[in-house]
Design an enzyme around this catalytic site. Sequence first.
Site, short mmCIF file in Angstrom:
data_model
loop_
_atom_site.label_atom_id
_atom_site.label_comp_id
_atom_site.label_asym_id
_atom_site.label_seq_id
_atom_site.Cartn_x
_atom_site.Cartn_y
_atom_site.Cartn_z
N CYS A 72 0.87 -1.18 0.00
CA CYS A 72 0.00 0.00 0.00
C CYS A 72 0.91 1.22 0.00
O CYS A 72 1.49 1.57 1.04
CB CYS A 72 -0.93 0.01 1.20
SG CYS A 72 -2.05 1.43 1.21
N HIS A 87 -1.62 -5.09 -10.49
CA HIS A 87 -2.29 -3.97 -11.16
C HIS A 87 -2.46 -4.26 -12.64
O HIS A 87 -1.55 -4.80 -13.27
CB HIS A 87 -1.46 -2.68 -10.99
CG HIS A 87 -1.47 -2.15 -9.60
ND1 HIS A 87 -2.38 -1.18 -9.17
CD2 HIS A 87 -0.73 -2.47 -8.51
CE1 HIS A 87 -2.16 -0.93 -7.89
NE2 HIS A 87 -1.17 -1.68 -7.45
N CYS A 114 -4.19 6.03 -5.09
CA CYS A 114 -3.62 4.68 -4.93
C CYS A 114 -2.13 4.79 -5.25
O CYS A 114 -1.77 5.00 -6.42
CB CYS A 114 -4.32 3.70 -5.86
SG CYS A 114 -3.70 2.00 -5.72
N1 LIG Z 1 -6.14 -2.26 -2.75
C1 LIG Z 1 -4.73 -2.64 -2.79
C2 LIG Z 1 -4.04 -2.32 -1.45
C3 LIG Z 1 -4.00 -0.81 -1.16
C4 LIG Z 1 -3.26 -0.05 -2.23
C5 LIG Z 1 -3.43 1.47 -2.24
N2 LIG Z 1 -4.28 2.03 -1.23
C6 LIG Z 1 -2.07 2.16 -2.31
O1 LIG Z 1 -1.94 3.31 -1.85
O2 LIG Z 1 -1.15 1.55 -2.92
C7 LIG Z 1 -4.62 -4.16 -3.07
O3 LIG Z 1 -5.58 -4.89 -2.77
O4 LIG Z 1 -3.57 -4.57 -3.58
#
Ligand SMILES: N[C@H](CCC[C@H](N)C(=O)O)C(=O)O
Length: 269
Positions: A74, A151, A209
């Site tokens: 994250c 991603h 993100c």
């Molecule tokens: N939803 C992402 C985790 C949080 C990523 C995001 N909040 C960031 O700032 O990188 C996943 O399931 O891989």
Amino acid sequence: MRVPFIKMHGLGNDFVVLDARENALPALDTSRAAAIADRHEGIGCDQLILLEPSKSADFRMRIFNQDGSEVGACGNATRAVALLHGEEARIETAGGLLSASPSDGGASVDMGAPRFDWDAIPLAYPMDTLSMPVGWEMLEDPGAVNVGNPHVIFFVEDTDAVPLDRIGPDIENDPLFPERVNVNLATIESRSRIRLRVWERGAGLTRACGTGACATAVHAMRRKLVDSPVIVALPGGDLEIAWEPGGTIQMTGPATESFRGSFEWDDYA
Ligand SMILES: N[C@H](CCC[C@H](N)C(=O)O)C(=O)O
């Protein structure tokens, strides 16, 4: 048991941070994480962040999405916990070992090296992840990158013209992605600026993100559409991403502490 928390965000992607580095907490499971993250009956956040002692780094950061799923990376939370830690930190995560340097109002993070092999994303079967022969409605020819989490990235003329709230969950949960996926819609504004909207795995539409910005910037660089560093403009604000092929990704941007509080652990089962 009364448990303190710190409410933080990175460009509006928000977190409840539980700091168990000094005082251990009982095991945190999926249902309790989801209950704490619930915006109507819990404290509410996009991700719940648990800090624990580490044998291999200054501390360990565990990441739970709003749906309770535990994941490997994250980006925005890494900057937030670097700010909280207050000095250079090596951080152990399930997605790899990170290093972070807090600056005034934010942090710079070495997010490690991106991975591109189909089985590192992971995908369900072999495919060229630089230009994937797949599509969903008006979205086609994506790329895929793993930056500690998976991603998929689509380039579009106008990120606001795509109903990401409707298409996002279909792609997130497509069987092509055995561990699900974060869905990135990017518009190349210039060789130094990308606009980005993200449907996050396990959290939905977020205001920013960090790993999405990293994955999208690296993919755009691989396709030779932008230079390094590049500004990634998210709904919540901008991040700067730098990367050279064969190297690690440098992410720089703000982080904010909103408030502190406490809650009764046993109220969230
Ligand atoms: N939803 C992402 C985790 C949080 C990523 C995001 N909040 C960031 O700032 O990188 C996943 O399931 O891989």
